[in-house]
Write a protein that holds these residues in place. Structure first.
Motif, PDB file in Angstrom:
ATOM      1  N   MET B   1       0.848  -1.200   0.000  1.00 13.24           N
ATOM      2  CA  MET B   1       0.000   0.000   0.000  1.00 13.24           C
ATOM      3  C   MET B   1       0.887   1.254   0.000  1.00 13.24           C
ATOM      4  SD  MET B   1      -3.390   0.435   2.330  1.00 13.24           S
ATOM      5  CE  MET B   1      -2.691   1.238   3.763  1.00 13.24           C
ATOM      6  N   THR B   2       0.756   2.046  -1.022  1.00 15.22           N
ATOM      7  CA  THR B   2       1.661   3.199  -1.151  1.00 15.22           C
ATOM      8  C   THR B   2       1.206   4.358  -0.259  1.00 15.22           C
ATOM      9  OG1 THR B   2       1.965   2.519  -3.439  1.00 15.22           O
ATOM     10  CG2 THR B   2       2.806   4.681  -2.845  1.00 15.22           C
ATOM     11  N   ASN B   3       2.196   5.055   0.263  1.00 13.13           N
ATOM     12  CA  ASN B   3       1.920   6.186   1.139  1.00 13.13           C
ATOM     13  C   ASN B   3       2.217   7.486   0.369  1.00 13.13           C
ATOM     14  OD1 ASN B   3       1.654   7.911   3.255  1.00 13.13           O
ATOM     15  ND2 ASN B   3       3.433   7.184   4.397  1.00 13.13           N
ATOM     16  N   TYR B   4       1.136   8.192  -0.036  1.00 11.15           N
ATOM     17  CA  TYR B   4       1.295   9.419  -0.819  1.00 11.15           C
ATOM     18  C   TYR B   4       1.128  10.632   0.088  1.00 11.15           C
ATOM     19  CZ  TYR B   4      -0.073   6.154  -4.582  1.00 11.15           C
ATOM     20  OH  TYR B   4      -0.167   5.094  -5.441  1.00 11.15           O
ATOM     21  N   VAL B   5       2.026  11.585  -0.043  1.00  3.22           N
ATOM     22  CA  VAL B   5       1.867  12.849   0.690  1.00  3.22           C
ATOM     23  C   VAL B   5       1.815  13.987  -0.331  1.00  3.22           C
ATOM     24  CG1 VAL B   5       2.936  14.473   2.314  1.00  3.22           C
ATOM     25  CG2 VAL B   5       2.962  12.019   2.798  1.00  3.22           C
ATOM     26  N   ILE B   6       0.788  14.821  -0.197  1.00  4.00           N
ATOM     27  CA  ILE B   6       0.615  15.957  -1.106  1.00  4.00           C
ATOM     28  C   ILE B   6       0.709  17.237  -0.282  1.00  4.00           C
ATOM     29  CG2 ILE B   6      -0.994  17.139  -2.661  1.00  4.00           C
ATOM     30  CD1 ILE B   6      -2.194  14.359  -3.310  1.00  4.00           C
ATOM     31  N   VAL B   7       1.681  18.079  -0.608  1.00  2.72           N
ATOM     32  CA  VAL B   7       1.812  19.347   0.116  1.00  2.72           C
ATOM     33  C   VAL B   7       1.104  20.430  -0.702  1.00  2.72           C
ATOM     34  CG1 VAL B   7       3.382  20.950   1.255  1.00  2.72           C
ATOM     35  CG2 VAL B   7       4.041  18.564   0.991  1.00  2.72           C
ATOM     36  N   GLY B   8       0.062  20.982  -0.130  1.00  2.00           N
ATOM     37  CA  GLY B   8      -0.746  21.991  -0.832  1.00  2.00           C
ATOM     38  C   GLY B   8      -2.130  21.448  -1.147  1.00  2.00           C
ATOM     39  N   THR B   9      -3.132  22.294  -0.977  1.00  2.88           N
ATOM     40  CA  THR B   9      -4.502  21.841  -1.253  1.00  2.88           C
ATOM     41  C   THR B   9      -5.148  22.665  -2.364  1.00  2.88           C
ATOM     42  OG1 THR B   9      -5.168  23.233   0.597  1.00  2.88           O
ATOM     43  CG2 THR B   9      -5.076  20.847   1.009  1.00  2.88           C
ATOM     44  N   GLY B  10      -4.340  23.130  -3.286  1.00  6.09           N
ATOM     45  CA  GLY B  10      -4.893  23.825  -4.445  1.00  6.09           C
ATOM     46  C   GLY B  10      -5.357  22.816  -5.487  1.00  6.09           C
ATOM     47  N   VAL B  11      -5.706  23.328  -6.650  1.00  6.56           N
ATOM     48  CA  VAL B  11      -6.295  22.454  -7.667  1.00  6.56           C
ATOM     49  C   VAL B  11      -5.294  21.409  -8.185  1.00  6.56           C
ATOM     50  CG1 VAL B  11      -5.834  23.980  -9.654  1.00  6.56           C
ATOM     51  CG2 VAL B  11      -7.806  22.423  -9.697  1.00  6.56           C
ATOM     52  N   ALA B  12      -3.997  21.733  -8.165  1.00  2.00           N
ATOM     53  CA  ALA B  12      -3.004  20.746  -8.620  1.00  2.00           C
ATOM     54  C   ALA B  12      -2.985  19.547  -7.677  1.00  2.00           C
ATOM     55  CB  ALA B  12      -1.617  21.386  -8.694  1.00  2.00           C
ATOM     56  N   GLY B  13      -3.036  19.816  -6.383  1.00  2.00           N
ATOM     57  CA  GLY B  13      -3.054  18.734  -5.393  1.00  2.00           C
ATOM     58  C   GLY B  13      -4.306  17.888  -5.512  1.00  2.00           C
ATOM     59  N   ILE B  14      -5.441  18.541  -5.692  1.00  2.00           N
ATOM     60  CA  ILE B  14      -6.710  17.806  -5.820  1.00  2.00           C
ATOM     61  C   ILE B  14      -6.697  16.954  -7.093  1.00  2.00           C
ATOM     62  CG2 ILE B  14      -9.225  18.070  -6.127  1.00  2.00           C
ATOM     63  CD1 ILE B  14      -8.271  18.669  -3.274  1.00  2.00           C
ATOM     64  N   GLY B  15      -6.188  17.546  -8.183  1.00  2.00           N
ATOM     65  CA  GLY B  15      -6.086  16.792  -9.437  1.00  2.00           C
ATOM     66  C   GLY B  15      -5.230  15.545  -9.261  1.00  2.00           C
ATOM     67  N   ALA B  16      -4.137  15.693  -8.498  1.00  2.00           N
ATOM     68  CA  ALA B  16      -3.247  14.549  -8.261  1.00  2.00           C
ATOM     69  C   ALA B  16      -3.960  13.472  -7.451  1.00  2.00           C
ATOM     70  CB  ALA B  16      -1.986  15.014  -7.533  1.00  2.00           C
ATOM     71  N   ALA B  17      -4.675  13.897  -6.420  1.00  2.00           N
ATOM     72  CA  ALA B  17      -5.368  12.919  -5.567  1.00  2.00           C
ATOM     73  C   ALA B  17      -6.429  12.167  -6.376  1.00  2.00           C
ATOM     74  CB  ALA B  17      -6.005  13.629  -4.374  1.00  2.00           C
ATOM     75  N   GLU B  18      -7.136  12.879  -7.230  1.00  3.49           N
ATOM     76  CA  GLU B  18      -8.147  12.212  -8.064  1.00  3.49           C
ATOM     77  C   GLU B  18      -7.490  11.197  -9.000  1.00  3.49           C
ATOM     78  OE1 GLU B  18     -12.028  15.084  -8.316  1.00  3.49           O
ATOM     79  OE2 GLU B  18     -10.745  14.989 -10.082  1.00  3.49           O
ATOM     80  N   ALA B  19      -6.348  11.581  -9.545  1.00  6.45           N
ATOM     81  CA  ALA B  19      -5.638  10.662 -10.452  1.00  6.45           C
ATOM     82  C   ALA B  19      -5.163   9.420  -9.708  1.00  6.45           C
ATOM     83  CB  ALA B  19      -4.455  11.387 -11.099  1.00  6.45           C
ATOM     84  N   TYR B  97       6.343  10.562   7.018  1.00  8.38           N
ATOM     85  CA  TYR B  97       7.005   9.689   6.046  1.00  8.38           C
ATOM     86  C   TYR B  97       6.203   9.621   4.747  1.00  8.38           C
ATOM     87  CZ  TYR B  97       8.514   5.340   3.848  1.00  8.38           C
ATOM     88  OH  TYR B  97       8.946   4.415   2.933  1.00  8.38           O
ATOM     89  N   TYR B  98       6.897   9.594   3.637  1.00  6.67           N
ATOM     90  CA  TYR B  98       6.207   9.425   2.347  1.00  6.67           C
ATOM     91  C   TYR B  98       6.936   8.396   1.496  1.00  6.67           C
ATOM     92  CZ  TYR B  98       9.979  12.325   0.374  1.00  6.67           C
ATOM     93  OH  TYR B  98      11.198  12.819  -0.001  1.00  6.67           O
ATOM     94  N   GLU B  99       6.186   7.765   0.615  1.00  5.48           N
ATOM     95  CA  GLU B  99       6.839   6.985  -0.444  1.00  5.48           C
ATOM     96  C   GLU B  99       6.877   7.789  -1.737  1.00  5.48           C
ATOM     97  OE1 GLU B  99       4.324   3.549   0.800  1.00  5.48           O
ATOM     98  OE2 GLU B  99       5.959   2.391  -0.081  1.00  5.48           O
ATOM     99  N   ARG B 100       5.773   8.553  -1.973  1.00  3.60           N
ATOM    100  CA  ARG B 100       5.745   9.499  -3.104  1.00  3.60           C
ATOM    101  C   ARG B 100       5.267  10.836  -2.558  1.00  3.60           C
ATOM    102  NH1 ARG B 100       7.330   5.404  -4.767  1.00  3.60           N
ATOM    103  NH2 ARG B 100       6.615   4.083  -6.482  1.00  3.60           N
ATOM    104  N   LEU B 101       6.000  11.870  -2.939  1.00  2.00           N
ATOM    105  CA  LEU B 101       5.668  13.212  -2.441  1.00  2.00           C
ATOM    106  C   LEU B 101       5.314  14.115  -3.615  1.00  2.00           C
ATOM    107  CD1 LEU B 101       5.759  15.307  -0.017  1.00  2.00           C
ATOM    108  CD2 LEU B 101       8.137  15.715  -0.663  1.00  2.00           C
ATOM    109  N   LEU B 102       4.258  14.912  -3.440  1.00  2.00           N
ATOM    110  CA  LEU B 102       3.937  15.931  -4.447  1.00  2.00           C
ATOM    111  C   LEU B 102       4.046  17.305  -3.805  1.00  2.00           C
ATOM    112  CD1 LEU B 102       2.818  16.695  -7.319  1.00  2.00           C
ATOM    113  CD2 LEU B 102       0.586  16.827  -6.225  1.00  2.00           C
ATOM    114  N   LEU B 103       4.803  18.176  -4.452  1.00  2.00           N
ATOM    115  CA  LEU B 103       4.837  19.574  -4.024  1.00  2.00           C
ATOM    116  C   LEU B 103       3.903  20.365  -4.934  1.00  2.00           C
ATOM    117  CD1 LEU B 103       8.613  20.310  -3.299  1.00  2.00           C
ATOM    118  CD2 LEU B 103       6.797  19.693  -1.691  1.00  2.00           C
TER     119      LEU B 103
END
Lengths: 85, 436
Positions: B1-19, B97-103
């Motif tokens: 199970m991958t651990n994703y961390v997204i820094v920022g809650t703008g539209v780019a972050g939301i788009g990433a989470a949906e993907a 901790y993250y396995e994949r990080l999005l800025l």
């Protein structure tokens, strides 16, 4: 001239009656003005996010969302739109 | 199970989470943002300021949408990234901790640096808190000065005017939004702004803000002119938030450098949105897009790649839509700067020359001013500005994006006083008919 005006209005009404409101998602910034102004509370913004026509049977094609959108996201469209143009 | 961390809650972050969710139902998604309010429409703040939309309507996601996303939102300020340890550190000392990080940390308003910039009554339109503060300031103010000539400054001016304040707009250049609008277009907009009670001060430089009891009382211009006011609002540009990525050793220029998969120079770290500088290998362009829709698209591509897919982001023809002085305005393709590779001709048309557009195209219309500018290349239209009536906006988007051959109408288009809107509409009808 009057005949021309009458024909235009009739064309316009025909499109309104047979059309859907269609979003161009690339223009939308999800501000919510469309949903805010829908007289029957359709969440137009959500359709725009998904890039889907507003295929809600409750939609009365009043055009309020089309007019109010500050970014021209919404338009009316129907099949063979330009055939009679 | 991958651990994703997204820094920022703008539209780019939301788009990433949906993907991510579209391909990975089980991984954990954690959003970390210093914005207390999470995801809301930042461009919509301008319409909250005008009073056209309620604050609560700025939040597009409903509880059901959030449930579908199955993400955890936490408030926090990421102060450091440890790429080797795959951890981020928050300002309270906590490590995540993250396995994949999005800025997806976006950009900030460029701060105002003049004497008096710290006074109560100096405001911007960067986030929801700023806008709330500004709305509250308007309740005890009669006059506002707005500094800047771009979209944000114009939105500030219109928003404050709609709240019945006397507004002065101070612009450094001769005309508003001079990097995009030409003189004719700027005059159309400025005429409408004047009509709405906004006084424009072109070629003007703000030198200081005067205060009284810690509050804004007036401003001075380099010309010596002084204006009494209770609010000084500014919109003088934005800058990507690069401190965090730079300190982590990430490759940055004007923005974070990413490849076509939105991957940064550091392993398992991706970036998307206003903080990113995108390179297009085909055109050689390297730009910060600073637009809502590309940010969503970049986020989507980043999210897919974070989840192990191979998705590619490519720059498309620029499209910017805004409302200037009540007029919906669409800018497509190359309009501000000239492409040296081919000779370009500019064709203008106004309300008088485009009355016969087929009424079967039903989009926004009914504006008192309509204006169209086409930038015509050798065989194609390379750019367009559509102000007011938007019937031709969508056809032009398609024609510019697909590089539709317009050689058969080119001479008509560039003839003096040509009814350019009708010519384009007729070509569009023909193209459309031939496809059916």
């Amino acid at each position: 001239m009057f005949k021309n005006l009458f024909k235009r209005e009739s064309n316009r009404r025909e499109v309104l009656a047979a059309g859907f409101v269609v979003p161009d998602s690339a223009r939308c910034v999800q501000c919510g003005i469309c949903s805010f102004n829908c007289p029957i509370n359709i969440d137009v913004r959500n359709f725009a996010w998904q890039g889907r026509p507003i295929e809600n049977s409750q939609c009365i094609n009043c055009g309020e969302c089309v007019t109010r959108c500050p970014r021209g996201v919404l338009r009316f469209e129907r099949t063979s739109l330009f055939a009679e143009a | 199970m991958t651990n994703y961390v997204i820094v920022g809650t703008g539209v780019a972050g939301i788009g990433a989470a949906e993907a991510i969710r579209s391909v990975d139902a089980h991984g954990t998604i954690t959003f970390i943002s210093e914005d207390l309010h999470g995801y809301y429409s930042r461009p919509g703040l301008a319409y909250y300021l005008t009073g056209e939309v309620d604050e609560k309507l700025l939040f597009p996601l409903k509880p059901g949408d959030l449930k579908k996303l199955n993400a955890h939102f936490s408030h926090g300020n990421v102060v450091r990234i440890y790429p080797q340890k795959h951890q981020v550190e928050l300002s309270d000392g906590k490590h995540v901790y993250y396995e994949r990080l999005l800025l997806a940390i976006g950009s900030n308003a460029i701060p105002l640096k003049v004497p008096g910039a710290n006074l109560h009554g100096v405001a911007k339109l960067d986030n929801l808190e700023d806008t709330r503060r500004l709305v509250s300031l308007t309740k005890n103010a009669r006059t506002a000065v707005v500094l800047g000539g771009g979209i944000t400054a114009l939105e500030l001016a219109e928003g404050l005017a709609s709240r019945k304040l006397k507004v002065h707009l101070v612009i450094r250049t001769a005309h508003c939004w001079s990097s995009v609008l030409d003189k004719i277009e700027a005059q159309i907009i400025e005429h409408k702004l004047n009509h709405d009670g906004i006084t424009i001060h072109p070629n003007s430089e703000l030198t200081s803000i005067q205060g009284k009891h810690g509050k804004v009382a007036g401003i001075s211009l380099a010309s010596g002119e002084q204006i009494d006011c209770e609010i000084l609002a500014y919109g003088i540009g934005v800058q990507p938030r690069l401190q965090l990525p730079k300190e982590a050793g990430m490759a940055c220029e004007r923005g974070i450098l990413v490849d076509e998969h939105q991957a940064t120079s550091l392993p398992d770290i991706f970036a998307a949105g206003d903080v990113v500088q995108v390179h297009d290998p085909l055109s050689g362009r390297s730009i910060i897009e600073s637009l809502w829709s590309p940010a969503r698209e970049q986020g989507w591509v980043a999210g897919l790649n974070m989840a192990g897919q191979r998705a590619v982001y490519s720059l498309s023809v620029p499209l910017n839509v805004t409302r200037l002085a009540g007029l919906t305005t669409t800018i497509i393709g190359a309009v501000g700067s000239r492409d040296e590779s081919e000779p370009l001709t500019i064709a203008h048309g106004d309300s008088e020359t485009w009355r016969d557009i087929p009424d079967a195209i039903i989009a926004q219309s009914g504006f008192d001013v309509n204006h169209l500018r086409l930038v015509v290349g050798k065989n194609t239209i390379v750019g367009a500005i559509v102000i007011g009536d938007q019937k031709l906006s969508s056809p032009l988007q398609v024609m510019i994006r697909n590089r539709v051959d317009i050689s058969e109408i080119r001479d008509q288009l560039i003839a003096p006083e040509a009814p350019i809107a009708d010519i384009v509409a007729n070509l569009w009808s023909k193209l459309h008919a031939s496809q059916n």
